[in-house]
Design a protein around this motif. Structure first.
Motif, PDB file in Angstrom:
ATOM      1  N   SER A  31      10.801  26.549  -8.733  1.00  0.00           N
ATOM      2  CA  SER A  31      11.434  26.241  -7.776  1.00  0.00           C
ATOM      3  C   SER A  31      11.796  27.389  -6.781  1.00  0.00           C
ATOM      4  O   SER A  31      11.778  27.422  -5.543  1.00  0.00           O
ATOM      5  N   GLY A  32      11.789  28.671  -7.256  1.00  0.00           N
ATOM      6  CA  GLY A  32      12.054  29.760  -6.523  1.00  0.00           C
ATOM      7  C   GLY A  32      10.698  29.764  -5.443  1.00  0.00           C
ATOM      8  O   GLY A  32      10.636  30.363  -4.503  1.00  0.00           O
ATOM      9  N   ALA A  33       9.695  29.826  -6.178  1.00  0.00           N
ATOM     10  CA  ALA A  33       8.372  29.679  -5.499  1.00  0.00           C
ATOM     11  C   ALA A  33       8.383  28.960  -4.338  1.00  0.00           C
ATOM     12  O   ALA A  33       7.873  29.101  -3.370  1.00  0.00           O
ATOM     13  N   LEU A  34       8.570  27.520  -4.724  1.00  0.00           N
ATOM     14  CA  LEU A  34       8.859  26.465  -3.423  1.00  0.00           C
ATOM     15  C   LEU A  34       9.705  26.955  -2.233  1.00  0.00           C
ATOM     16  O   LEU A  34       9.330  26.611  -1.154  1.00  0.00           O
ATOM     17  N   ALA A  35      10.664  27.673  -2.577  1.00  0.00           N
ATOM     18  CA  ALA A  35      11.792  28.295  -1.807  1.00  0.00           C
ATOM     19  C   ALA A  35      10.985  29.177  -0.865  1.00  0.00           C
ATOM     20  O   ALA A  35      11.234  29.019   0.191  1.00  0.00           O
ATOM     21  N   VAL A  36      10.221  30.117  -1.451  1.00  0.00           N
ATOM     22  CA  VAL A  36       9.478  31.155  -0.641  1.00  0.00           C
ATOM     23  C   VAL A  36       8.502  30.282   0.123  1.00  0.00           C
ATOM     24  O   VAL A  36       8.288  30.803   1.299  1.00  0.00           O
ATOM     25  N   TRP A  37       7.886  29.468  -0.274  1.00  0.00           N
ATOM     26  CA  TRP A  37       6.589  28.666   0.195  1.00  0.00           C
ATOM     27  C   TRP A  37       7.245  27.913   1.678  1.00  0.00           C
ATOM     28  O   TRP A  37       6.646  27.635   2.415  1.00  0.00           O
ATOM     29  N   ASN A  38       8.259  27.194   1.335  1.00  0.00           N
ATOM     30  CA  ASN A  38       9.050  26.553   2.403  1.00  0.00           C
ATOM     31  C   ASN A  38       9.219  27.421   3.548  1.00  0.00           C
ATOM     32  O   ASN A  38       9.026  26.879   4.680  1.00  0.00           O
ATOM     33  N   VAL A  39       9.651  28.804   3.465  1.00  0.00           N
ATOM     34  CA  VAL A  39       9.830  29.598   4.507  1.00  0.00           C
ATOM     35  C   VAL A  39       8.518  29.957   5.296  1.00  0.00           C
ATOM     36  O   VAL A  39       8.349  29.944   6.414  1.00  0.00           O
ATOM     37  N   LEU A  40       7.386  30.236   4.383  1.00  0.00           N
ATOM     38  CA  LEU A  40       6.116  30.500   4.859  1.00  0.00           C
ATOM     39  C   LEU A  40       5.474  29.527   5.806  1.00  0.00           C
ATOM     40  O   LEU A  40       4.929  29.679   6.556  1.00  0.00           O
ATOM     41  N   ALA A  41       5.380  28.136   5.167  1.00  0.00           N
ATOM     42  CA  ALA A  41       4.934  27.244   5.706  1.00  0.00           C
ATOM     43  C   ALA A  41       5.460  26.774   7.060  1.00  0.00           C
ATOM     44  O   ALA A  41       4.810  26.202   7.769  1.00  0.00           O
ATOM     45  N   ARG A  42       6.809  26.822   7.081  1.00  0.00           N
ATOM     46  CA  ARG A  42       7.398  26.571   8.601  1.00  0.00           C
ATOM     47  C   ARG A  42       6.898  27.462   9.408  1.00  0.00           C
ATOM     48  O   ARG A  42       7.248  27.515  10.757  1.00  0.00           O
ATOM     49  N   GLY A  43       6.180  28.766   9.025  1.00  0.00           N
ATOM     50  CA  GLY A  43       5.631  29.414  10.233  1.00  0.00           C
ATOM     51  C   GLY A  43       4.640  28.641  10.966  1.00  0.00           C
ATOM     52  O   GLY A  43       4.338  29.008  12.268  1.00  0.00           O
TER      53      GLY A  43
END
Length: 254
Positions: free
Chosen positions: A235-247
């Motif tokens: 879940s924590g990894a998904l939260a970080v990826w969500n920020v990166l992917a919105r780039g």
């Protein structure tokens, strides 16, 4: 589905692939070279996803690639029990022949406290690296409470086919619940050594295909509890990826 949503989904799948592969195959393959090879191969899609979906900026690419590699490696060793597979209600005899189940609710068997033993066990092995080369000897030690789980027709001449274990280095010994079931534990050299020592001290024969498990009041809930550290990591990894992917969305909006 928008570009950002596709990126988030691709990242979620790429993160899940090596973790699920490890969880699904470790009970069958152990922690040997073949599983390590498959695990490393499952990391490759994550790098591709990071290159395509992490937003284009160099720091985002680096962070995305690091995330896709670090999270699966961090997941290694987080589980000590089976979390995938059914948990049927069955008899001891039928349970021992079901290799796909994560655990069982047993109606006709329970740990035998009279035959339990507390043992200080040790195990020495030479671990292999990713190139299948053996390293220097490593010795592990631990204290365990081991009890056989015996059915109504068992006799002293019969080998023990199921044992339950408590790791006393993690928590003090607890009395066995009067009813419940078992959650299968993953292969572990130190636990196996403890089981051999405990059964030998009790004068019991050990079956070659002995099943080592944890005695629990509710196997379904115990399976969820065992998986919680891994679920929190994912879940924590998904939260970080969500920020990166919105780039990618920000880059496309310029």
């Amino acid at each position: 589905m928008g570009s950002t949503a596709k990126g988030i989904l691709a990242g979620a799948l790429a993160l899940a692939l090596p973790i699920l592969l490890q969880v699904a195959l470790e009970p069958m393959l152990g922690d040997g070279f073949l599983l390590a090879l498959l695990f490393l191969a499952a990391l490759v899609p994550g790098f591709g996803v990071a290159l395509v979906w992490s937003g284009g900026a160099p720091w985002r690419l680096a962070a995305g690639a690091l995330l896709m590699m670090a999270v699966p490696f961090a997941s290694l060793g987080m589980l000590d029990a089976r979390v995938l597979g059914p948990v049927p209600t069955t008899t001891l005899e039928a349970a021992l022949g079901n290799g796909l189940a994560a655990g069982f609710r047993l109606a006709d068997a329970a740990p035998d406290a009279a035959l339990q033993r507390i043992v200080n066990a040790s195990s020495t092995h030479r671990p292999t690296d990713q190139r299948n080369r053996r390293g220097p000897p490593v010795t592990e030690r631990g204290t365990f409470l081991v009890a056989p789980v015996l059915g109504s027709g068992w006799s002293q001449a019969d080998p023990v086919r199921l044992v339950v274990v408590q790791d006393l280095d993690e928590a003090p010994a607890r009395p066995w619940a009067p009813s419940g079931g078992v959650l299968k534990l993953l292969p572990d050299r130190l636990r196996q050594a403890a089981v051999r020592q405990a059964l030998a001290e009790a004068g019991l024969a050990m079956a070659p295909d002995i099943l080592i498990a944890r005695w629990v009041a509710n196997p379904d809930w115990a399976r969820v509890e065992a998986a919680l550290p891994l679920l929190w990591l994912y879940s924590g990894a998904l939260a970080v990826w969500n920020v990166l992917a919105r780039g990618t969305e920000q880059r496309g909006g310029r």
